[in-house]
Design an enzyme around this catalytic site. Structure first.
Site, PDB file in Angstrom:
ATOM      1  N   ASP B  65       0.853  -1.181   0.000  1.00 39.75           N
ATOM      2  CA  ASP B  65       0.000   0.000   0.000  1.00 39.75           C
ATOM      3  C   ASP B  65       0.903   1.250   0.000  1.00 39.75           C
ATOM      4  O   ASP B  65       2.118   1.135   0.239  1.00 39.75           O
ATOM      5  CB  ASP B  65      -0.873  -0.043   1.267  1.00 39.75           C
ATOM      6  CG  ASP B  65      -1.799   1.151   1.374  1.00 39.75           C
ATOM      7  OD1 ASP B  65      -2.351   1.576   0.356  1.00 39.75           O
ATOM      8  OD2 ASP B  65      -1.965   1.653   2.506  1.00 39.75           O
ATOM      9  N   ASP B  67      -0.318   5.207   0.891  1.00 41.36           N
ATOM     10  CA  ASP B  67      -0.633   6.154   1.977  1.00 41.36           C
ATOM     11  C   ASP B  67      -0.591   5.435   3.325  1.00 41.36           C
ATOM     12  O   ASP B  67      -1.212   4.396   3.493  1.00 41.36           O
ATOM     13  CB  ASP B  67      -2.038   6.744   1.790  1.00 41.36           C
ATOM     14  CG  ASP B  67      -2.208   7.465   0.474  1.00 41.36           C
ATOM     15  OD1 ASP B  67      -1.579   8.516   0.277  1.00 41.36           O
ATOM     16  OD2 ASP B  67      -2.978   6.964  -0.370  1.00 41.36           O
ATOM     17  N   ASP B 285      -1.177  -0.787   6.048  1.00 39.84           N
ATOM     18  CA  ASP B 285      -1.427  -0.227   7.377  1.00 39.84           C
ATOM     19  C   ASP B 285      -2.868  -0.412   7.813  1.00 39.84           C
ATOM     20  O   ASP B 285      -3.229  -0.079   8.928  1.00 39.84           O
ATOM     21  CB  ASP B 285      -1.117   1.276   7.392  1.00 39.84           C
ATOM     22  CG  ASP B 285      -2.078   2.047   6.499  1.00 39.84           C
ATOM     23  OD1 ASP B 285      -2.307   1.588   5.349  1.00 39.84           O
ATOM     24  OD2 ASP B 285      -2.607   3.072   6.937  1.00 39.84           O
TER      25      ASP B 285
END
Lengths: 339, 339
Positions: B65, B67, B285
């Site tokens: 990922d 961001d 995250d």
């Protein structure tokens, strides 16, 4: 207008249940009902004079939807007035139960009067008014953050509650400035009705208030579409779309006031405590709100074909809680049966 | 920003399933996954140098990922560049998989370059770009009705598709005039991304197009909240809220392109056909998009604690498909383990 619904199953409202599975259904709150009686499990029958004459002696209450049953916008359904006049002559108590969240109780009373219906205020069960009553019953004293119309504002303020005015959010048109939005510190409830000025800024504001654990979350109703006869083919979304967006982003479920929620029958029972499954008829044009509401409470149900649904839709329906006891072309047929 | 999700279970998309029950879940598409491997059913472990040295020889691909893993807005996560440089030195193929629907692939490439990451275009899997590819693969030739930003518009037009520009709807501010809205006759797909100018008029327009049975319905992603560190406490809703509103009112389910949808892995496999469950690590995250996506595809998964979730959140999680194989403080730990 009669409003239709696609929604979300109601369940316990903790986060564990929110994190569980999900599919969209055609109306919130239809599933898991334990009060469905044998009536709704039988195949729906066309109402005849004979069936009506067998039913009538058992009835003490006739509750009815408004839009699509009594009128379409400003046109009264022929025979609707006569039917309710006749039912009153037979000594029946009547009540009008509407999910229309753009009307206040006063506005609805005016409409009944303009259309020459005999009516008393206690016979009207309208979601904006009941939403205000519900907040009163929950002892809400703080400010209400409202998505809705002036009708909802009037009902809330009439109940002594403070709320924002309807209209565009100050942050509308300044989309990236949401992080600078000023929030009221004393908001104690987020209340949703139909809002012409629904926007991402409003979703943002609602979700921020709903992140406060003690903030109430109430929706006047959960209908997702407006039934309006129009040749343009335009589909009019309704409050359920607003609710779906805010529930998704907030990760919380709202308490729903309107049909088929059980909150509605609790509010009606305050006026009519003697209502029972065996003495009440519920009349409506929409399977997923009216018939589901009636079935959930064990009432005899009658689908009239002047609005959203007709007998042809019944062949598509598998869920027994969406099947009326009877169907007929129009509310006027009842008047004819009583001649 | 890393986006979070509350959504709706994906299933078969016929109307019968739409009419079935529903509760909101924290992320669409998590349930009913059959590809969850033993990895995700084991308890998550903190990643150590020893565990990493056991894992590394098995890996051929590391997908990540962006961001919350590589950067927060315009601040790079310390050590992120070094980690991916080192992984490449070990001969691993890398890919960056983001649900950010406000960025085009070109915009994302620029961002990687500005932050001095080594990158090639084929290593970027970005939902707006993949949405355009998906429509091409479905041979869509007609006009697209889009809710989104200029980034989505650019991707669609870059793929030879015609669409409306972003911005307010012409009917915004004239709420009761929806029945007079002009509709395009040749719209063949409704495509949703994040839209700063989301409004009831747009819901109305989307639902009207979606009433056409052959109209495609695509959402770039279904994340319902934006993760942004801010002291104001403001909750930022995301695309999933827009999607929930339109799905509810339209009574139809969209095809989702972004994580954790299986559409995403199909798109990645076009570039990396050799990806298998035993040779791939997915780093993210956010449990409900990243870890769920990795688990669904049987990958080893690593939760980094620089964004949405931390090890403390794992104690709240019961669904095994949301449990990573490993967790660690930051992507930089991998670089440290490789010294």
């Amino acid at each position: 207008m009669t409003v239709s619904g696609v929604g979300v199953k109601r369940g316990s409202c903790n986060m564990a249940s929110l994190r569980k599975a999900t599919v969209i259904s055609v109306q919130r709150g239809l599933h898991g009902s334990k009060n469905t009686t044998e009536h709704s499990r039988q195949q729906p029958k066309e109402l005849t004079k004979k069936l009506w004459s067998e039913l009538l002696p058992r009835l003490e209450y006739v509750l009815s939807d408004c839009d699509g049953v009594l009128w379409h916008s400003n046109l009264v359904v022929s025979g609707a007035r006569d039917t309710f006049r006749k039912l009153r002559e037979y000594g029946l108590k009547v009540g009008f139960v509407t999910n229309n969240s753009t009307k206040s109780k006063a506005g609805l009373l005016d409409k009944f009067k303009q259309m020459n219906f005999q009516i008393t205020p206690r016979e009207i069960f309208c979601v904006n008014n009941l939403t205000a009553s519900y907040l009163q019953s929950r002892k809400v004293k703080g400010r209400v953050y409202m998505l809705g119309t002036e009708a909802l504002q009037n009902e809330l303020e009439g109940a002594g509650l403070r709320c924002n005015p309807p209209g565009p959010d100050l942050a509308d048109g300044h989309p990236q400035s949401w992080l600078d939005m000023k929030m009221d510190t004393d908001v104690e409830a987020v209340v949703l009705g139909f809002d012409y000025h629904f926007s991402m800024a409003k979703v943002c504001r609602a979700c921020t208030y709903l992140a406060r654990p003690n903030c109430h979350f109430i929706a006047s109703e959960a209908d997702v579409r407006v039934f309006e006869k129009n040749s343009s083919g335009i589909v009019l979304p309704s409050t359920g779309a607003i609710l779906a967006a805010i529930e998704a982003a907030a990760g919380r479920r709202a308490v729903i006031i309107g049909k088929p929620s059980t909150t509605m029958i609790e509010m009606i029972r305050r006026e009519y405590p003697e209502i029972r499954s065996d003495n009440t008829l519920f009349i409506g044009d929409y399977l997923h709100t009216d018939i589901a509401f009636g079935a959930k409470n064990g009432f005899t149900t009658l689908l009239v074909e002047t609005g959203m649904h007709s007998r042809h839709d019944l062949t598509q329906v598998k869920d027994s809680s969406l099947k009326p006891t009877f169907y007929t072309k129009s509310i006027a047929d009842i008047f004819a049966f009583m001649q």
